[in-house]
Design a protein around this motif. Sequence first.
Motif, PDB file in Angstrom:
ATOM      1  N   SER A 170       0.814  -1.222   0.000  1.00 17.77           N
ATOM      2  CA  SER A 170       0.000   0.000   0.000  1.00 17.77           C
ATOM      3  C   SER A 170       0.844   1.267   0.000  1.00 17.77           C
ATOM      4  O   SER A 170       0.386   2.309  -0.458  1.00 17.77           O
ATOM      5  N   SER A 171       2.077   1.193   0.444  1.00 17.32           N
ATOM      6  CA  SER A 171       2.973   2.355   0.434  1.00 17.32           C
ATOM      7  C   SER A 171       3.679   2.521  -0.904  1.00 17.32           C
ATOM      8  O   SER A 171       4.127   3.615  -1.237  1.00 17.32           O
ATOM      9  N   LYS A 172       3.795   1.439  -1.644  1.00 15.93           N
ATOM     10  CA  LYS A 172       4.570   1.459  -2.891  1.00 15.93           C
ATOM     11  C   LYS A 172       3.714   1.489  -4.148  1.00 15.93           C
ATOM     12  O   LYS A 172       4.179   1.900  -5.202  1.00 15.93           O
ATOM     13  N   LEU A 173       2.464   1.069  -4.058  1.00 16.46           N
ATOM     14  CA  LEU A 173       1.612   0.966  -5.236  1.00 16.46           C
ATOM     15  C   LEU A 173       1.169   2.348  -5.704  1.00 16.46           C
ATOM     16  O   LEU A 173       0.431   3.041  -5.022  1.00 16.46           O
ATOM     17  N   LYS A 174       1.671   2.748  -6.863  1.00 19.15           N
ATOM     18  CA  LYS A 174       1.337   4.065  -7.429  1.00 19.15           C
ATOM     19  C   LYS A 174       0.457   3.944  -8.663  1.00 19.15           C
ATOM     20  O   LYS A 174      -0.247   4.861  -9.026  1.00 19.15           O
ATOM     21  N   GLY A 175       0.533   2.809  -9.319  1.00 18.63           N
ATOM     22  CA  GLY A 175      -0.251   2.553 -10.529  1.00 18.63           C
ATOM     23  C   GLY A 175      -0.563   1.075 -10.577  1.00 18.63           C
ATOM     24  O   GLY A 175      -0.892   0.472  -9.563  1.00 18.63           O
ATOM     25  N   ASN A 176      -0.398   0.474 -11.755  1.00 20.96           N
ATOM     26  CA  ASN A 176      -0.609  -0.960 -11.886  1.00 20.96           C
ATOM     27  C   ASN A 176       0.653  -1.719 -11.473  1.00 20.96           C
ATOM     28  O   ASN A 176       1.768  -1.262 -11.725  1.00 20.96           O
ATOM     29  N   ALA A 177       0.459  -2.871 -10.867  1.00 21.18           N
ATOM     30  CA  ALA A 177       1.590  -3.720 -10.479  1.00 21.18           C
ATOM     31  C   ALA A 177       1.303  -5.152 -10.886  1.00 21.18           C
ATOM     32  O   ALA A 177       0.165  -5.626 -10.779  1.00 21.18           O
ATOM     33  N   LEU A 178       2.335  -5.810 -11.347  1.00 21.01           N
ATOM     34  CA  LEU A 178       2.275  -7.228 -11.654  1.00 21.01           C
ATOM     35  C   LEU A 178       2.956  -7.955 -10.511  1.00 21.01           C
ATOM     36  O   LEU A 178       4.160  -7.808 -10.301  1.00 21.01           O
ATOM     37  N   LEU A 220       3.949   0.526 -20.224  1.00 24.55           N
ATOM     38  CA  LEU A 220       2.519   0.377 -19.927  1.00 24.55           C
ATOM     39  C   LEU A 220       2.169   0.855 -18.511  1.00 24.55           C
ATOM     40  O   LEU A 220       1.030   0.720 -18.071  1.00 24.55           O
ATOM     41  N   GLY A 221       3.172   1.375 -17.792  1.00 24.72           N
ATOM     42  CA  GLY A 221       2.933   1.869 -16.436  1.00 24.72           C
ATOM     43  C   GLY A 221       2.761   0.767 -15.410  1.00 24.72           C
ATOM     44  O   GLY A 221       2.031   0.937 -14.430  1.00 24.72           O
ATOM     45  N   VAL A 222       3.425  -0.360 -15.627  1.00 22.51           N
ATOM     46  CA  VAL A 222       3.291  -1.511 -14.738  1.00 22.51           C
ATOM     47  C   VAL A 222       4.599  -1.757 -13.989  1.00 22.51           C
ATOM     48  O   VAL A 222       5.657  -1.903 -14.605  1.00 22.51           O
ATOM     49  N   ASP A 223       4.515  -1.795 -12.664  1.00 21.96           N
ATOM     50  CA  ASP A 223       5.653  -2.190 -11.832  1.00 21.96           C
ATOM     51  C   ASP A 223       5.632  -3.710 -11.704  1.00 21.96           C
ATOM     52  O   ASP A 223       4.575  -4.296 -11.492  1.00 21.96           O
TER      53      ASP A 223
END
Length: 149
Positions: A25-33, A62-65
């Motif tokens: 929750s502290s690191k999620l800024k956009g989409n994450a895989l 694509l903006g995915v971490d």
Amino acid sequence: MTIETGDKAPDFSLIADNGKPFKLSSKLKGNALLVFYPGDGLPVCKQQLCDYRDGFSKFTDLGVDVIAISSDDSDYIKTFKKENNLPFTLLSDKEGEVAKMYDSFGWFGVKRSVFLVDKNFEIKYKHIESVSIYSRSVEELTEMVKRKA
């Protein structure tokens, strides 16, 4: 409890490859895989993560971490990351607690699986391999992201 697409992704905190705590929750800024994999020293795992390394720019475009999670300890994942020049975060889920929250833990430990989580913590995609010798390719995952994100 089974987790499905459309569900809220469970938050968690694990130790990262840099030895520091990583709270989703502290690191999620956009989409994450979220990529669960059985272990750093296994050939299929190495092949999978090196494939993601080689296609890393496709994910970032694509903006995915990419966040990879195994049950190996933090020292081992740090070494594995360095040896393979992996540009994304690796997390240690030594007890398998997070893998269990994501239905990604079985008889032999962490199951190979992939989840796409958006910035609102909604699970947009879920795939758990029935046999751990298979993994989703960069091409499969980037096409999925284009459809789901």
